[in-house]
Design a protein around this motif. Structure first.
Motif, PDB file in Angstrom:
ATOM      1  N   LYS A  78      -8.397  20.277  -2.653  1.00  0.00           N
ATOM      2  CA  LYS A  78     -10.055  20.425  -3.279  1.00  0.00           C
ATOM      3  C   LYS A  78     -10.441  21.845  -2.446  1.00  0.00           C
ATOM      4  O   LYS A  78     -10.331  21.984  -1.291  1.00  0.00           O
ATOM      5  CB  LYS A  78     -11.029  19.328  -2.667  1.00  0.00           C
ATOM      6  CG  LYS A  78     -10.507  18.020  -3.372  1.00  0.00           C
ATOM      7  CD  LYS A  78     -11.678  16.923  -2.772  1.00  0.00           C
ATOM      8  CE  LYS A  78     -11.178  15.711  -3.439  1.00  0.00           C
ATOM      9  NZ  LYS A  78     -12.183  14.664  -2.892  1.00  0.00           N
ATOM     10  N   ILE A  79     -10.665  22.628  -3.202  1.00  0.00           N
ATOM     11  CA  ILE A  79     -11.721  24.204  -2.788  1.00  0.00           C
ATOM     12  C   ILE A  79     -12.746  24.112  -3.355  1.00  0.00           C
ATOM     13  O   ILE A  79     -12.755  23.934  -4.619  1.00  0.00           O
ATOM     14  CB  ILE A  79     -10.624  25.272  -2.999  1.00  0.00           C
ATOM     15  CG1 ILE A  79      -9.172  24.932  -2.479  1.00  0.00           C
ATOM     16  CG2 ILE A  79     -11.069  26.565  -2.565  1.00  0.00           C
ATOM     17  CD1 ILE A  79      -8.967  24.787  -0.978  1.00  0.00           C
ATOM     18  N   LEU A 111     -12.537  24.435  -7.427  1.00  0.00           N
ATOM     19  CA  LEU A 111     -11.342  24.593  -8.423  1.00  0.00           C
ATOM     20  C   LEU A 111     -10.321  23.858  -7.583  1.00  0.00           C
ATOM     21  O   LEU A 111      -9.854  24.306  -6.419  1.00  0.00           O
ATOM     22  CB  LEU A 111     -11.036  25.843  -8.523  1.00  0.00           C
ATOM     23  CG  LEU A 111     -11.810  26.759  -9.433  1.00  0.00           C
ATOM     24  CD1 LEU A 111     -11.489  28.172  -9.778  1.00  0.00           C
ATOM     25  CD2 LEU A 111     -12.142  25.994 -10.834  1.00  0.00           C
ATOM     26  N   GLY A 112      -9.659  22.854  -8.185  1.00  0.00           N
ATOM     27  CA  GLY A 112      -8.780  21.957  -7.069  1.00  0.00           C
ATOM     28  C   GLY A 112      -7.417  22.283  -7.611  1.00  0.00           C
ATOM     29  O   GLY A 112      -7.141  22.669  -9.122  1.00  0.00           O
ATOM     30  N   ASN A 167     -14.523  35.704  -2.821  1.00  0.00           N
ATOM     31  CA  ASN A 167     -13.436  34.910  -2.974  1.00  0.00           C
ATOM     32  C   ASN A 167     -13.340  33.789  -2.153  1.00  0.00           C
ATOM     33  O   ASN A 167     -13.500  33.749  -0.795  1.00  0.00           O
ATOM     34  CB  ASN A 167     -12.345  35.971  -2.823  1.00  0.00           C
ATOM     35  CG  ASN A 167     -12.161  36.898  -3.679  1.00  0.00           C
ATOM     36  OD1 ASN A 167     -12.933  37.773  -4.143  1.00  0.00           O
ATOM     37  ND2 ASN A 167     -10.921  36.840  -4.573  1.00  0.00           N
ATOM     38  N   THR A 168     -12.599  32.766  -2.823  1.00  0.00           N
ATOM     39  CA  THR A 168     -12.418  31.503  -2.179  1.00  0.00           C
ATOM     40  C   THR A 168     -10.849  31.316  -2.458  1.00  0.00           C
ATOM     41  O   THR A 168     -10.578  31.438  -3.778  1.00  0.00           O
ATOM     42  CB  THR A 168     -13.247  30.396  -2.807  1.00  0.00           C
ATOM     43  OG1 THR A 168     -14.640  30.745  -2.443  1.00  0.00           O
ATOM     44  CG2 THR A 168     -13.035  29.154  -1.773  1.00  0.00           C
ATOM     45  N   SER A 169     -10.244  30.657  -1.464  1.00  0.00           N
ATOM     46  CA  SER A 169      -8.764  30.649  -1.656  1.00  0.00           C
ATOM     47  C   SER A 169      -8.364  29.077  -1.545  1.00  0.00           C
ATOM     48  O   SER A 169      -8.844  28.412  -0.460  1.00  0.00           O
ATOM     49  CB  SER A 169      -7.896  31.584  -0.663  1.00  0.00           C
ATOM     50  OG  SER A 169      -8.241  32.791  -1.191  1.00  0.00           O
ATOM     51  N   GLY A 170      -7.366  28.578  -2.220  1.00  0.00           N
ATOM     52  CA  GLY A 170      -6.613  27.208  -1.956  1.00  0.00           C
ATOM     53  C   GLY A 170      -5.143  27.512  -1.704  1.00  0.00           C
ATOM     54  O   GLY A 170      -4.642  28.486  -2.366  1.00  0.00           O
ATOM     55  N   GLN A 183      -7.694  23.366 -11.890  1.00  0.00           N
ATOM     56  CA  GLN A 183      -8.442  22.692 -12.710  1.00  0.00           C
ATOM     57  C   GLN A 183     -10.127  22.487 -12.149  1.00  0.00           C
ATOM     58  O   GLN A 183     -10.185  22.330 -11.009  1.00  0.00           O
ATOM     59  CB  GLN A 183      -8.099  21.323 -13.036  1.00  0.00           C
ATOM     60  CG  GLN A 183      -8.996  20.641 -13.870  1.00  0.00           C
ATOM     61  CD  GLN A 183      -8.439  19.182 -14.484  1.00  0.00           C
ATOM     62  OE1 GLN A 183      -7.370  19.223 -14.864  1.00  0.00           O
ATOM     63  NE2 GLN A 183      -9.222  18.058 -14.082  1.00  0.00           N
ATOM     64  N   ALA A 184     -11.317  22.700 -12.838  1.00  0.00           N
ATOM     65  CA  ALA A 184     -12.404  22.617 -12.211  1.00  0.00           C
ATOM     66  C   ALA A 184     -12.950  21.056 -12.189  1.00  0.00           C
ATOM     67  O   ALA A 184     -12.249  20.298 -13.093  1.00  0.00           O
ATOM     68  CB  ALA A 184     -13.395  23.247 -13.396  1.00  0.00           C
ATOM     69  N   PHE A 185     -13.311  20.934 -11.059  1.00  0.00           N
ATOM     70  CA  PHE A 185     -13.946  19.246 -10.708  1.00  0.00           C
ATOM     71  C   PHE A 185     -15.387  19.386 -10.132  1.00  0.00           C
ATOM     72  O   PHE A 185     -15.941  20.332  -9.775  1.00  0.00           O
ATOM     73  CB  PHE A 185     -12.842  18.528  -9.668  1.00  0.00           C
ATOM     74  CG  PHE A 185     -12.833  18.911  -8.361  1.00  0.00           C
ATOM     75  CD1 PHE A 185     -13.478  18.453  -7.309  1.00  0.00           C
ATOM     76  CD2 PHE A 185     -12.085  20.329  -7.902  1.00  0.00           C
ATOM     77  CE1 PHE A 185     -13.574  18.775  -6.210  1.00  0.00           C
ATOM     78  CE2 PHE A 185     -12.141  20.678  -6.583  1.00  0.00           C
ATOM     79  CZ  PHE A 185     -12.876  20.014  -5.629  1.00  0.00           C
ATOM     80  N   TYR A 186     -15.827  18.362 -10.138  1.00  0.00           N
ATOM     81  CA  TYR A 186     -17.254  17.818  -9.538  1.00  0.00           C
ATOM     82  C   TYR A 186     -18.442  18.563 -10.306  1.00  0.00           C
ATOM     83  O   TYR A 186     -19.341  17.684 -10.615  1.00  0.00           O
ATOM     84  CB  TYR A 186     -17.172  18.178  -8.108  1.00  0.00           C
ATOM     85  CG  TYR A 186     -18.307  17.845  -7.348  1.00  0.00           C
ATOM     86  CD1 TYR A 186     -18.563  16.371  -7.231  1.00  0.00           C
ATOM     87  CD2 TYR A 186     -19.494  18.609  -7.014  1.00  0.00           C
ATOM     88  CE1 TYR A 186     -19.541  16.101  -6.486  1.00  0.00           C
ATOM     89  CE2 TYR A 186     -20.454  18.213  -6.448  1.00  0.00           C
ATOM     90  CZ  TYR A 186     -20.824  16.737  -6.188  1.00  0.00           C
ATOM     91  OH  TYR A 186     -21.962  16.488  -5.329  1.00  0.00           O
ATOM     92  N   SER A 187     -18.379  19.795 -10.531  1.00  0.00           N
ATOM     93  CA  SER A 187     -19.497  20.403 -11.200  1.00  0.00           C
ATOM     94  C   SER A 187     -19.071  21.638 -12.265  1.00  0.00           C
ATOM     95  O   SER A 187     -18.083  22.133 -11.959  1.00  0.00           O
ATOM     96  CB  SER A 187     -20.718  20.669 -10.160  1.00  0.00           C
ATOM     97  OG  SER A 187     -20.235  21.759  -9.608  1.00  0.00           O
ATOM     98  N   THR A 188     -19.908  22.073 -12.744  1.00  0.00           N
ATOM     99  CA  THR A 188     -19.820  23.128 -13.763  1.00  0.00           C
ATOM    100  C   THR A 188     -19.823  24.323 -12.855  1.00  0.00           C
ATOM    101  O   THR A 188     -20.526  24.542 -11.974  1.00  0.00           O
ATOM    102  CB  THR A 188     -20.711  23.223 -14.809  1.00  0.00           C
ATOM    103  OG1 THR A 188     -20.934  22.276 -15.737  1.00  0.00           O
ATOM    104  CG2 THR A 188     -20.535  24.556 -15.519  1.00  0.00           C
TER     105      THR A 188
END
Length: 192
Positions: free
Chosen positions: A138-139, A127-128, A150-153, A168-173
């Motif tokens: 990019k996270i 999720l970027g 949990n992952t944070s940006g 927004q979602a990027f790279y993969s589902t």
């Protein structure tokens, strides 16, 4: 600033230092009385701090801040999907739109954005942070081993009025994003 201009300030500063050095030994009433006397001395020698009573030019003082939580669990989130945080707790300045998931800067300035998302074991999630369609931060979380994580940006960036920020979602589902532990917040730094 020359020495002659600074002399009243230095004299007043010395008086303050001397008075505060034994401030702990004074009773509150005598301390306040002494402070008032020193304040009068500073006034008599022509030094008084200048307090700003009106906003600086170009500084509106308007608060811009928002905090929103994901309303429902997301599964199999495709690439290029904007995450829409539907449960809005704060939206001062009305910059965040839960229907689009986008924040639109109502004023020029430096903004701080933070987002946290929660995924389950085995999940991949990227999720970027995007500004006007460009991926800025990019996270990711790949092949998660924990039951939940949990992952944070975070992003601090200068925006002009009308610029937009979103996650927004990027790279993969993204397989699963848990609703209760996923949020987005942002605010404008005052700079005034």
């Amino acid at each position: 600033m020359d020495f002659k201009t600074m002399l009243p300030f230095l004299a007043c500063w010395c008086v303050f230092l001397i008075s505060f050095s034994d401030a702990e030994q004074q009773k509150p009433s005598s301390f306040l009385s002494n402070y008032s006397s020193y304040k009068n001395i500073c006034h008599k020698i022509g030094w008084e701090p200048k307090c700003r009573t009106e906003a600086q030019k170009g500084c509106s003082g308007k608060i811009v801040a928002f905090h929103a939580i994901l309303s429902s669990r997301l599964t199999n989130v495709p690439i290029k999907t904007i995450i829409k945080f539907g449960q809005v707790l704060v939206n001062e300045g009305s910059g965040y739109n839960p229907a689009t998931g986008k924040f639109t800067a109502p004023l020029d300035g430096v903004y701080s954005f933070s987002w946290t998302y929660c995924t389950n074991k085995g999940s991949n999630a990227y999720l970027g942070g995007y500004v006007d369609g460009k991926l800025i931060t990019k996270i990711s979380n790949y092949g998660q081993a924990n039951s939940w994580k949990n992952t944070s940006g975070h992003l601090v960036i200068k925006l002009m009025k009308g610029n937009q920020f979103w996650v927004q979602a990027f790279y993969s589902t993204a397989q699963l994003i848990h609703e209760e532990y996923t949020f987005l917040s942002g605010y404008k730094l005052s700079g005034c």
